[in-house]
Design a protein around this motif. Structure first.
Motif, PDB file in Angstrom:
ATOM      1  N   THR A  97     -25.397   2.542  45.067  1.00 50.67           N
ATOM      2  CA  THR A  97     -26.428   3.547  44.815  1.00 50.67           C
ATOM      3  C   THR A  97     -25.943   4.580  43.819  1.00 50.67           C
ATOM      4  N   GLU A  98     -24.718   5.063  43.999  1.00 53.02           N
ATOM      5  CA  GLU A  98     -24.161   6.026  43.056  1.00 53.02           C
ATOM      6  C   GLU A  98     -23.974   5.405  41.672  1.00 53.02           C
ATOM      7  N   ALA A  99     -23.626   4.115  41.650  1.00 52.32           N
ATOM      8  CA  ALA A  99     -23.484   3.426  40.372  1.00 52.32           C
ATOM      9  C   ALA A  99     -24.810   3.387  39.626  1.00 52.32           C
ATOM     10  N   CYS A 100     -25.901   3.184  40.350  1.00 56.60           N
ATOM     11  CA  CYS A 100     -27.226   3.183  39.724  1.00 56.60           C
ATOM     12  C   CYS A 100     -27.522   4.530  39.092  1.00 56.60           C
ATOM     13  N   GLU A 101     -27.231   5.602  39.825  1.00 53.38           N
ATOM     14  CA  GLU A 101     -27.486   6.944  39.289  1.00 53.38           C
ATOM     15  C   GLU A 101     -26.772   7.144  37.957  1.00 53.38           C
ATOM     16  N   LEU A 102     -25.511   6.753  37.884  1.00 55.20           N
ATOM     17  CA  LEU A 102     -24.766   6.934  36.640  1.00 55.20           C
ATOM     18  C   LEU A 102     -25.277   6.020  35.543  1.00 55.20           C
ATOM     19  N   ALA A 103     -25.627   4.782  35.867  1.00 52.70           N
ATOM     20  CA  ALA A 103     -26.119   3.856  34.849  1.00 52.70           C
ATOM     21  C   ALA A 103     -27.373   4.407  34.177  1.00 52.70           C
ATOM     22  N   VAL A 104     -28.268   4.989  34.977  1.00 54.90           N
ATOM     23  CA  VAL A 104     -29.487   5.590  34.424  1.00 54.90           C
ATOM     24  C   VAL A 104     -29.133   6.787  33.550  1.00 54.90           C
ATOM     25  N   LYS A 105     -28.265   7.652  34.039  1.00 55.16           N
ATOM     26  CA  LYS A 105     -27.847   8.821  33.257  1.00 55.16           C
ATOM     27  C   LYS A 105     -27.183   8.401  31.946  1.00 55.16           C
ATOM     28  N   MET A 106     -26.313   7.407  32.035  1.00 58.24           N
ATOM     29  CA  MET A 106     -25.574   6.966  30.854  1.00 58.24           C
ATOM     30  C   MET A 106     -26.499   6.460  29.758  1.00 58.24           C
ATOM     31  N   ALA A 107     -27.508   5.653  30.157  1.00 61.30           N
ATOM     32  CA  ALA A 107     -28.441   5.113  29.166  1.00 61.30           C
ATOM     33  C   ALA A 107     -29.236   6.222  28.504  1.00 61.30           C
ATOM     34  N   ARG A 108     -29.723   7.156  29.293  1.00 61.59           N
ATOM     35  CA  ARG A 108     -30.531   8.233  28.716  1.00 61.59           C
ATOM     36  C   ARG A 108     -29.697   9.182  27.866  1.00 61.59           C
ATOM     37  N   LYS A 109     -28.478   9.459  28.315  1.00 59.86           N
ATOM     38  CA  LYS A 109     -27.610  10.346  27.537  1.00 59.86           C
ATOM     39  C   LYS A 109     -27.209   9.706  26.218  1.00 59.86           C
ATOM     40  N   PHE A 111     -29.024   7.821  24.223  1.00 65.97           N
ATOM     41  CA  PHE A 111     -30.064   8.029  23.209  1.00 65.97           C
ATOM     42  C   PHE A 111     -30.255   9.506  22.883  1.00 65.97           C
ATOM     43  N   TYR A 112     -30.066  10.375  23.853  1.00 70.78           N
ATOM     44  CA  TYR A 112     -30.133  11.817  23.578  1.00 70.78           C
ATOM     45  C   TYR A 112     -29.101  12.202  22.522  1.00 70.78           C
ATOM     46  N   ASP A 113     -27.889  11.703  22.688  1.00 74.86           N
ATOM     47  CA  ASP A 113     -26.836  12.040  21.732  1.00 74.86           C
ATOM     48  C   ASP A 113     -27.039  11.367  20.383  1.00 74.86           C
ATOM     49  N   ARG A 119     -36.340   8.576  24.107  1.00 75.27           N
ATOM     50  CA  ARG A 119     -36.074   7.235  24.625  1.00 75.27           C
ATOM     51  C   ARG A 119     -35.449   7.354  26.026  1.00 75.27           C
ATOM     52  N   VAL A 120     -36.297   7.417  27.017  1.00 76.42           N
ATOM     53  CA  VAL A 120     -35.854   7.618  28.397  1.00 76.42           C
ATOM     54  C   VAL A 120     -36.335   6.517  29.341  1.00 76.42           C
ATOM     55  N   GLU A 121     -37.262   5.681  28.892  1.00 73.64           N
ATOM     56  CA  GLU A 121     -37.859   4.700  29.801  1.00 73.64           C
ATOM     57  C   GLU A 121     -36.961   3.481  29.983  1.00 73.64           C
ATOM     58  N   ILE A 122     -36.903   3.021  31.229  1.00 71.72           N
ATOM     59  CA  ILE A 122     -36.096   1.860  31.577  1.00 71.72           C
ATOM     60  C   ILE A 122     -37.010   0.805  32.198  1.00 71.72           C
ATOM     61  N   GLU A 258     -17.679   0.939  24.996  1.00 71.32           N
ATOM     62  CA  GLU A 258     -17.377   2.255  24.434  1.00 71.32           C
ATOM     63  C   GLU A 258     -18.632   2.884  23.832  1.00 71.32           C
ATOM     64  N   GLU A 259     -19.446   2.073  23.164  1.00 75.78           N
ATOM     65  CA  GLU A 259     -20.660   2.593  22.525  1.00 75.78           C
ATOM     66  C   GLU A 259     -21.652   3.102  23.564  1.00 75.78           C
ATOM     67  N   ALA A 260     -21.927   2.290  24.582  1.00 83.72           N
ATOM     68  CA  ALA A 260     -22.909   2.691  25.592  1.00 83.72           C
ATOM     69  C   ALA A 260     -22.471   3.939  26.344  1.00 83.72           C
ATOM     70  N   ALA A 261     -21.166   4.110  26.509  1.00 85.68           N
ATOM     71  CA  ALA A 261     -20.639   5.251  27.262  1.00 85.68           C
ATOM     72  C   ALA A 261     -20.379   6.476  26.400  1.00 85.68           C
ATOM     73  N   SER A 262     -20.742   6.409  25.144  1.00 84.09           N
ATOM     74  CA  SER A 262     -20.330   7.460  24.202  1.00 84.09           C
ATOM     75  C   SER A 262     -20.894   8.836  24.531  1.00 84.09           C
ATOM     76  N   GLY A 263     -21.999   8.902  25.244  1.00 84.99           N
ATOM     77  CA  GLY A 263     -22.569  10.202  25.590  1.00 84.99           C
ATOM     78  C   GLY A 263     -21.938  10.855  26.804  1.00 84.99           C
ATOM     79  N   MET A 264     -21.136  10.094  27.556  1.00 86.87           N
ATOM     80  CA  MET A 264     -20.585  10.605  28.814  1.00 86.87           C
ATOM     81  C   MET A 264     -19.239  11.261  28.571  1.00 86.87           C
ATOM     82  N   THR A 265     -19.299  12.502  28.145  1.00 86.46           N
ATOM     83  CA  THR A 265     -18.100  13.280  27.851  1.00 86.46           C
ATOM     84  C   THR A 265     -17.752  14.170  29.041  1.00 86.46           C
TER      85      THR A 265
END
Length: 391
Positions: A97-109, A111-113, A119-122, A258-265
């Motif tokens: 469950t916690e992994a899902c929360e981060l996966a959603v955050k990571m994808a949205r972050k 595109f934000y960056d 681009r927020v829809e999954i 590395e690319e997908a995680a680039s917003g998670m600083t």
């Protein structure tokens, strides 16, 4: 009066006190064959000596320090996962469950960056299960999951399972990612065909989307590969892992390029307990076994034996069972009788199975299941079916 344990489960009247391999001992001394593995959690069975040693050795030294400091066991497990998968980086959680929360955050972050905050829809699919958090139930979208828990987290587009044309038509300038389980577990052991996974990967590449795979239930050797998507010859951008990775200890992870995680600083996500020394020591021991090609070859060999016996079971009891489905040691029996009746009759015959949607019972035995266990599984499931027929 409400019980002291919140009554959100209809628990079976069973009280297990000991486990060894594929076997559970009830408080009254009865021995049950465990074909559920705590819902695909006990990948190496109960009380595996290597896991017991890893946990007890670590427990004598250090339990918890928090992620404010370097954790050698966490680094070791991350290195193993990066070595054996597509991933460049890993964040550890306590659950899927916690992994899902981060996966959603990571994808949205991501595109934000990239300057595309719209681009927020999954895109997700019916029959899915991604945990019971606000993001998880919104992603699944089924009435059973969401009724009474609104307002739902927005930003999810729900499509019919297997509808590739629907995926292409659903993509807009707001689409960020596609989220899918390579094999649906709660949804009734429904594998996504390899060709469809390849097509989804291509759609993501063509439209600049992220592909998120939920391998919480189907990963960690469960299908005969280290991760289920490997059968299709593709890689995701982000992947959710839990259950089997801890072998019974609460542990989860998000793996990413590395690319997908680039917003998670620094400061964008955190966990007090995630990646603690105890969990990661056990996770390292699990990986040392499950990532071994010889171990996975044995999983596939035993899976073929079990499936053969299950096909015979279906043929022998056509009024109870309809078909066998699934992959590796993630198998389902589609029932004609009520699946809940079959599970309950299994308790009478000292065998544990797990219900799922689509009137299916799941068989998720330890990956260390023996040939004798497989023979005993057939005997007990056959007795279960005969009991259902008699009623």
């Amino acid at each position: 009066m409400i019980p002291s344990v919140l009554p959100t489960y209809n628990r079976a009247p069973l009280h297990f006190v000991k486990g060894e391999g594929a076997w559970l001992t009830e408080a009254d001394g009865r021995r049950f064959l465990d074909l559920g593995s705590g819902i695909a959690v006990n990948a190496l069975g109960h009380a595996h000596p290597a896991l017991v040693k890893a946990l007890t050795d670590q427990a004598q030294n250090l339990w918890h320090v928090s992620n404010l400091y370097q954790i050698p066991q966490q680094q070791a497990l991350a290195d193993k996962l990066v070595e054996h998968t597509f991933a460049d980086t890993v964040f550890f959680t306590n659950s899927g469950t916690e992994a899902c929360e981060l996966a959603v955050k990571m994808a949205r972050k991501y595109f934000y960056d990239k300057g595309q905050p719209e681009r927020v829809e999954i895109i997700t699919f019916d029959g899915s299960f991604h945990g019971r958090s606000s993001a998880g139930i919104a992603a699944a979208g089924s009435e059973k999951m969401v009724k009474g828990f609104g307002p739902l987290l927005p930003g999810f587009v729900h499509l019919t399972f297997g509808d590739l044309d629907g995926v292409a038509n659903a993509i807009t300038e707001k689409t960020a990612a596609i989220l899918i389980e390579p094999v649906q577990g709660e949804g009734g052991i429904r594998p996504v065909p390899d060709a469809e996974l390849k097509a989804l990967r291509q759609i993501c590449d063509d439209h600049g989307l992220l592909l998120i795979l939920d391998e919480v239930q189907c990963g960690v050797g469960r299908t005969g590969r280290l991760f289920a998507h490997e059968w299709a010859g593709i890689t995701p951008d982000i992947m959710m892992v839990a259950k089997g990775i801890g072998g019974g200890f609460p542990l989860g992870a998000v793996l990413a390029t590395e690319e997908a995680a680039s917003g998670m600083t620094a400061g964008t996500h955190g966990s007090t307990y995630g990646g603690n020394p105890l969990g990661c020591a056990v996770g390292c021991a699990v990986m040392d076994h499950v990532a071994d090609p010889a171990f996975l070859a044995e999983v596939n060999r035993k899976a073929a034996l079990l499936r053969q016996r299950l096909e015979g079971l279906v043929a022998a009891h056509p009024e109870v069972f309809e078909e066998v489905r699934g992959s590796g040691l993630m198998l389902g029996l589609k029932c004609k009788a009520s699946n809940l009746d079959v599970v309950k009759a299994g308790y009478d015959n000292l065998v544990i199975t797990v219900p799922a949607a689509d009137n299916v019972i799941r068989l998720l035995p330890p990956l260390t299941l023996t040939e004798d266990d497989i023979a005993e599984a057939f005997t007990r499931l056959d007795a279960t079916a005969r009991q259902v027929e008699a009623t």
